[in-house]
Design a protein around this motif. Structure first.
Motif, PDB file in Angstrom:
ATOM      1  N   ILE A  33       0.887  -1.559   0.189  1.00 47.66           N
ATOM      2  CA  ILE A  33      -0.131  -0.032  -0.165  1.00 47.66           C
ATOM      3  C   ILE A  33       1.197   1.553   0.061  1.00 47.66           C
ATOM      4  O   ILE A  33       0.506   2.320  -0.959  1.00 47.66           O
ATOM      5  CB  ILE A  33      -0.936  -0.247   1.013  1.00 47.66           C
ATOM      6  CG1 ILE A  33      -1.969  -1.019   0.736  1.00 47.66           C
ATOM      7  CG2 ILE A  33      -1.710   1.195   1.233  1.00 47.66           C
ATOM      8  CD1 ILE A  33      -2.893  -1.593   2.387  1.00 47.66           C
ATOM      9  N   GLY A  34       1.859   1.456   0.678  1.00 46.34           N
ATOM     10  CA  GLY A  34       2.459   1.976   1.377  1.00 46.34           C
ATOM     11  C   GLY A  34       3.821   2.340  -0.311  1.00 46.34           C
ATOM     12  O   GLY A  34       3.094   3.677  -0.812  1.00 46.34           O
ATOM     13  N   THR A  87      -5.212  12.038   4.248  1.00 46.74           N
ATOM     14  CA  THR A  87      -6.014  10.611   3.366  1.00 46.74           C
ATOM     15  C   THR A  87      -4.253   9.710   3.573  1.00 46.74           C
ATOM     16  O   THR A  87      -4.412   8.191   4.151  1.00 46.74           O
ATOM     17  CB  THR A  87      -6.376  10.189   2.447  1.00 46.74           C
ATOM     18  OG1 THR A  87      -7.732  11.067   2.551  1.00 46.74           O
ATOM     19  CG2 THR A  87      -7.047   9.546   2.254  1.00 46.74           C
ATOM     20  N   ALA A  88      -3.644  10.110   2.877  1.00 46.57           N
ATOM     21  CA  ALA A  88      -2.520   9.518   2.747  1.00 46.57           C
ATOM     22  C   ALA A  88      -1.761   9.109   4.280  1.00 46.57           C
ATOM     23  O   ALA A  88      -1.898   7.809   5.057  1.00 46.57           O
ATOM     24  CB  ALA A  88      -1.233  10.262   2.352  1.00 46.57           C
ATOM     25  N   VAL A  89      -1.944  10.231   5.165  1.00 46.53           N
ATOM     26  CA  VAL A  89      -0.969   9.882   6.904  1.00 46.53           C
ATOM     27  C   VAL A  89      -1.524   8.648   7.203  1.00 46.53           C
ATOM     28  O   VAL A  89      -1.454   8.036   8.042  1.00 46.53           O
ATOM     29  CB  VAL A  89      -1.685  10.555   7.497  1.00 46.53           C
ATOM     30  CG1 VAL A  89      -0.824  11.011   8.684  1.00 46.53           C
ATOM     31  CG2 VAL A  89      -0.489  12.182   6.811  1.00 46.53           C
ATOM     32  N   ALA A  90      -3.604   8.750   7.314  1.00 39.48           N
ATOM     33  CA  ALA A  90      -4.802   8.070   7.642  1.00 39.48           C
ATOM     34  C   ALA A  90      -4.613   6.298   7.019  1.00 39.48           C
ATOM     35  O   ALA A  90      -4.565   5.311   7.699  1.00 39.48           O
ATOM     36  CB  ALA A  90      -5.610   8.760   7.721  1.00 39.48           C
ATOM     37  N   ILE A  91      -4.057   6.309   6.007  1.00 39.17           N
ATOM     38  CA  ILE A  91      -3.623   4.831   5.179  1.00 39.17           C
ATOM     39  C   ILE A  91      -2.411   4.598   6.309  1.00 39.17           C
ATOM     40  O   ILE A  91      -1.928   3.051   6.110  1.00 39.17           O
ATOM     41  CB  ILE A  91      -3.160   4.534   4.129  1.00 39.17           C
ATOM     42  CG1 ILE A  91      -4.649   4.984   3.353  1.00 39.17           C
ATOM     43  CG2 ILE A  91      -3.240   3.688   3.710  1.00 39.17           C
ATOM     44  CD1 ILE A  91      -4.397   6.085   1.816  1.00 39.17           C
ATOM     45  N   VAL A  92      -1.182   4.536   6.274  1.00 36.01           N
ATOM     46  CA  VAL A  92      -0.641   4.747   7.351  1.00 36.01           C
ATOM     47  C   VAL A  92      -0.786   4.586   8.685  1.00 36.01           C
ATOM     48  O   VAL A  92      -0.019   2.835   9.028  1.00 36.01           O
ATOM     49  CB  VAL A  92       0.819   5.407   6.159  1.00 36.01           C
ATOM     50  CG1 VAL A  92       2.674   4.867   7.512  1.00 36.01           C
ATOM     51  CG2 VAL A  92       1.622   5.559   5.637  1.00 36.01           C
ATOM     52  N   VAL A 113      -9.545  -0.974   6.628  1.00 36.06           N
ATOM     53  CA  VAL A 113      -9.639   0.758   6.931  1.00 36.06           C
ATOM     54  C   VAL A 113      -9.272   0.980   6.047  1.00 36.06           C
ATOM     55  O   VAL A 113      -9.188   1.554   5.167  1.00 36.06           O
ATOM     56  CB  VAL A 113      -9.932   1.160   8.057  1.00 36.06           C
ATOM     57  CG1 VAL A 113      -9.557   2.555   7.990  1.00 36.06           C
ATOM     58  CG2 VAL A 113     -10.707   0.613   8.947  1.00 36.06           C
ATOM     59  N   ALA A 114      -7.426   0.389   5.865  1.00 36.42           N
ATOM     60  CA  ALA A 114      -6.564   1.393   4.828  1.00 36.42           C
ATOM     61  C   ALA A 114      -6.981   0.849   3.659  1.00 36.42           C
ATOM     62  O   ALA A 114      -6.954   1.825   2.578  1.00 36.42           O
ATOM     63  CB  ALA A 114      -5.332   0.398   4.763  1.00 36.42           C
ATOM     64  N   VAL A 115      -7.027  -0.404   2.810  1.00 30.43           N
ATOM     65  CA  VAL A 115      -7.730  -0.411   1.962  1.00 30.43           C
ATOM     66  C   VAL A 115      -8.811   0.277   0.876  1.00 30.43           C
ATOM     67  O   VAL A 115      -8.805   0.978  -0.057  1.00 30.43           O
ATOM     68  CB  VAL A 115      -8.104  -1.875   1.468  1.00 30.43           C
ATOM     69  CG1 VAL A 115      -8.682  -1.828  -0.242  1.00 30.43           C
ATOM     70  CG2 VAL A 115      -6.750  -2.725   1.760  1.00 30.43           C
ATOM     71  N   MET A 116      -9.998   1.152   1.934  1.00 29.12           N
ATOM     72  CA  MET A 116     -10.860   1.957   2.133  1.00 29.12           C
ATOM     73  C   MET A 116     -10.302   2.757   1.468  1.00 29.12           C
ATOM     74  O   MET A 116     -10.527   3.669   0.897  1.00 29.12           O
ATOM     75  CB  MET A 116     -11.815   1.803   2.750  1.00 29.12           C
ATOM     76  CG  MET A 116     -13.015   0.192   3.113  1.00 29.12           C
ATOM     77  SD  MET A 116     -13.293   0.541   1.278  1.00 29.12           S
ATOM     78  CE  MET A 116     -13.857  -1.225   0.333  1.00 29.12           C
ATOM     79  N   LEU A 117      -9.232   2.850   2.634  1.00 28.09           N
ATOM     80  CA  LEU A 117      -8.971   4.619   2.525  1.00 28.09           C
ATOM     81  C   LEU A 117      -8.284   5.115   1.319  1.00 28.09           C
ATOM     82  O   LEU A 117      -8.262   5.922   0.795  1.00 28.09           O
ATOM     83  CB  LEU A 117      -8.015   5.288   3.997  1.00 28.09           C
ATOM     84  CG  LEU A 117      -8.952   5.144   4.270  1.00 28.09           C
ATOM     85  CD1 LEU A 117      -8.040   5.242   5.939  1.00 28.09           C
ATOM     86  CD2 LEU A 117      -9.526   6.880   5.223  1.00 28.09           C
ATOM     87  N   THR A 118      -6.948   4.097   1.088  1.00 24.41           N
ATOM     88  CA  THR A 118      -6.963   3.933  -0.540  1.00 24.41           C
ATOM     89  C   THR A 118      -7.565   3.958  -1.549  1.00 24.41           C
ATOM     90  O   THR A 118      -6.858   5.111  -2.593  1.00 24.41           O
ATOM     91  CB  THR A 118      -6.091   2.004  -1.045  1.00 24.41           C
ATOM     92  OG1 THR A 118      -5.305   1.823   0.182  1.00 24.41           O
ATOM     93  CG2 THR A 118      -4.923   2.360  -1.658  1.00 24.41           C
ATOM     94  N   SER A 119      -8.380   3.797  -1.179  1.00 26.85           N
ATOM     95  CA  SER A 119      -9.656   3.983  -2.941  1.00 26.85           C
ATOM     96  C   SER A 119     -10.062   5.347  -3.003  1.00 26.85           C
ATOM     97  O   SER A 119     -10.303   5.991  -3.660  1.00 26.85           O
ATOM     98  CB  SER A 119     -11.145   3.123  -2.594  1.00 26.85           C
ATOM     99  OG  SER A 119     -11.955   3.312  -3.172  1.00 26.85           O
ATOM    100  N   ILE A 120      -9.805   5.897  -1.337  1.00 31.61           N
ATOM    101  CA  ILE A 120     -10.253   7.452  -1.468  1.00 31.61           C
ATOM    102  C   ILE A 120      -9.847   8.154  -1.924  1.00 31.61           C
ATOM    103  O   ILE A 120      -9.799   9.114  -2.702  1.00 31.61           O
ATOM    104  CB  ILE A 120     -10.785   7.962   0.241  1.00 31.61           C
ATOM    105  CG1 ILE A 120     -12.298   7.267   0.276  1.00 31.61           C
ATOM    106  CG2 ILE A 120     -11.501   9.417   0.255  1.00 31.61           C
ATOM    107  CD1 ILE A 120     -12.446   7.009   2.100  1.00 31.61           C
ATOM    108  N   PHE A 121      -8.355   7.474  -1.449  1.00 37.17           N
ATOM    109  CA  PHE A 121      -7.004   8.161  -1.813  1.00 37.17           C
ATOM    110  C   PHE A 121      -6.797   8.819  -3.428  1.00 37.17           C
ATOM    111  O   PHE A 121      -6.719   9.628  -3.991  1.00 37.17           O
ATOM    112  CB  PHE A 121      -5.711   7.978  -1.897  1.00 37.17           C
ATOM    113  CG  PHE A 121      -4.703   8.555  -1.629  1.00 37.17           C
ATOM    114  CD1 PHE A 121      -4.095   9.450  -0.731  1.00 37.17           C
ATOM    115  CD2 PHE A 121      -3.932   7.903  -2.981  1.00 37.17           C
ATOM    116  CE1 PHE A 121      -2.693   9.502  -1.164  1.00 37.17           C
ATOM    117  CE2 PHE A 121      -2.497   8.380  -2.973  1.00 37.17           C
ATOM    118  CZ  PHE A 121      -2.291   9.251  -2.655  1.00 37.17           C
TER     119      PHE A 121
END
Lengths: 113, 119, 326
Positions: free
Chosen positions: B37-38, C16-21, C28-36
């Motif tokens: 992901i990163g 969003t990037a900070v929240a993903i990490v 949650v990370a994947v869903m935020l990636t979609s928003i990103f």
């Protein structure tokens, strides 16, 4: 004259739609548990979509973009409530009970753990 | 005009920060999927840099309209490069995820330190 | 005004990037990636890159999310908290960020028409496209004709990645348990999503075909169309179960699309050579060079669309079929 009236109506609609989005956003952050939050968020799917797109269609007049906006609006009106339903249904199936409106659930303190 | 100048640098700053957020996930997280992901965040930041460079002031998307003279167009070249890179990016990401899935089946975990410990 | 909006979107992108990490739940990370990705697409659109925005929205927010989710179903969705100090990586990326930001002050400002990027071939492309190809969308012209070699290479990278995934995950689950499950999977029992989804699938595919064949005139082309059609079929697979989707579009068809698309692209180049031109120089395809260019562009865009659609769907099915295994 008619132009001015249309312009005013469209801006009123756009402003109302914006307010709906804002209320939905605040509700999504502030309401205590999942089902109440999803209720607030669904406001942006339906009411705001309808108001904002009607406003934009009035702005663009009778042209090809109007038809495109109408198609997008139909698409959003179809998919938005469906997504909300699917989300609530998934929550119900995974054992989250919609019994009380005031109890806070785990995720309520913030989006990110 | 002044605002556009400010935004000009702001785009590059966002690029730098997002790039580094992606790099942080790659170097500091143990979970392999989190690393991927990163990596995709890192990649998106590079896309943002390229697309930022294609903008021309007062320009529009490079689609020539008949009968309109003296239009300013944004640069099509970075767009072409990134357009293809996005699709290639998802394919290579899928390759990485496939390897992660096999690692999980072989080791029972996708945490890097546990995999190294199992070896 | 739109620049204020862009500032807002860019700030959201960073958040969003900070929240993903930061999150430890990978769902949650994947869903935020979609928003990103969606935010990124909006930014691309503001920066005049309509084609790229369309691609990012279809691929980043659609296909990538589905592939990530199917990988999560196989690999687990909880990330263990990190042991040890975070200071070293944080310090490293902090120093690097400051260095990069310092370096950006040498870059031309956004929208500067005198920037070096806009001085070399780009004006030539914009000037010559109406003369050589006579199609409105310069991005498509550059993609498929001026820089056809590039695109051919990219298509073969997609092709190779697809073959790689199939090799790693197996084309089909081995063993006697390879029978498809009798119990229908998917959203069979959920009436509302199923009805609405069924209603949408044909329109998504139709829109994909429109994007494919309208790519010379508006934003669009093979890459976007392939991704959009793949999204439509993936939606069908999610609604009706994977077996049903494979009955509609069998694996052999998918592999045929991948191989056929890549070969079609290469074959057009070879035909150009046989007709006396250079590799991928479409002018020789017809008596009128402009018509030849247009024909070549349409054919290779179709090849790109086939290859991308087939590759993305094959990858999706490779992950989905793995799930059925013990």
């Amino acid at each position: 004259m008619i132009d001015v009236v249309l312009d005013v109506i469209s801006w009123v609609l756009l402003a109302l739609g914006g307010a709906c989005v804002l209320i939905g956003g605040i509700g999504g952050l502030r309401l205590p548990n999942f089902y109440t939050r999803i209720h607030a968020a669904s406001l942006t799917d339906t009411m705001a979509t309808l108001l904002i797109f009607t406003g934009m269609m009035l702005q663009s007049g009778f042209s090809l973009p109007t038809m495109k906006l109408f198609a997008i609006m139909l698409f959003l009106l179809l998919t938005g409530p469906t997504a909300t339903y699917a989300l609530a249904n998934a929550a119900l199936l995974s054992g989250m009970k919609p019994d009380s409106g005031v109890e806070r659930d785990r995720g309520a303190s913030g989006g990110v753990q | 005009m002044k605002l556009l100048d400010l935004l000009g640098y702001y785009n590059y700053w966002v690029f730098a920060v997002v790039l580094m957020v992606g790099l942080y996930a790659v170097i500091s997280k143990n979970n392999l999927i989190k690393k991927l992901i990163g990596l995709s965040i890192f990649q998106s930041a590079v896309f943002l840099l390229y697309i930022t460079m294609d903008k021309v002031e007062g320009g529009t998307a490079p689609i020539i309209q008949a009968g309109v003279e003296n239009q300013i167009f944004s640069n099509p070249l970075p767009q072409v490069l990134i357009l293809t890179a996005i699709v290639v990016g998802v394919s290579t990401l899928a390759l990485g995820l496939a390897i992660v899935v096999r690692i999980r089946e072989a080791y029972g975990t996708i945490e890097e330190h546990e995999i190294l410990g199992a070896d | 005004m739109i620049y204020v909006f862009a500032l807002f979107l860019l700030t959201l992108l960073v958040i969003t990037a900070v929240a993903i990490v930061r999150t430890t739940n990978l769902f949650v990370a994947v869903m935020l990636t979609s928003i990103f990705s969606l935010l990124m697409a909006a930014n691309f659109f503001i920066l005049d890159a309509a084609d790229v925005a369309l691609t990012e929205a279809a691929v980043g927010a659609g296909v990538t999310t589905v592939i990530f989710l199917s990988a999560l179903a196989l690999a687990g969705d909880v990330e263990q908290p990190r042991l040890g100090s975070r200071l070293l990586p944080l310090g490293t990326v902090g120093v690097l960020a400051v260095l990069i930001i310092y370096a950006t002050f040498d870059k031309p400002r956004l929208g500067d028409p005198d920037a070096p990027v806009h001085q070399h071939v780009a004006p030539w492309y914009l000037e010559k496209t109406p003369e050589y190809m006579d199609i409105p969308n310069v991005v498509t012209a550059v993609l498929s004709s001026f820089r056809g070699y590039d695109t051919l290479g990219e298509v073969f990278v997609v092709f190779a990645a697809c073959i790689g995934v199939l090799f790693i995950l197996g084309v089909r689950p081995p063993g006697p348990a390879a029978e498809l499950p009798a119990e229908p999977s998917g959203l069979r029992h959920h009436l509302i999503p199923q009805v609405v989804g069924r209603l949408l699938v044909p329109f998504i595919v139709l829109f994909g075909l429109y994007v494919q064949f309208h790519g010379e005139y508006g934003p669009g082309g093979g890459f976007q169309a392939g991704a959009i059609i793949a999204t439509g079929v993936i939606l069908y697979a999610l609604l009706e179960g994977e077996a049903e989707a494979l009955r509609a579009v069998p694996r052999s068809v998918l592999l045929g699309l991948v191989v056929g698309g890549a070969l079609l692209f290469g074959a057009v180049g070879v035909v150009c050579m046989l007709m006396g031109g250079a590799f991928l120089d479409y002018s020789v395809l017809a008596a009128d060079p402009v018509f030849g260019q247009q024909m070549g562009i349409i054919v290779i865009e179709a090849g790109v669309g086939m290859a991308v659609c087939g590759a993305l769907l094959s990858i999706f099915h490779a992950f989905a079929a793995r799930e059925g295994r013990p």
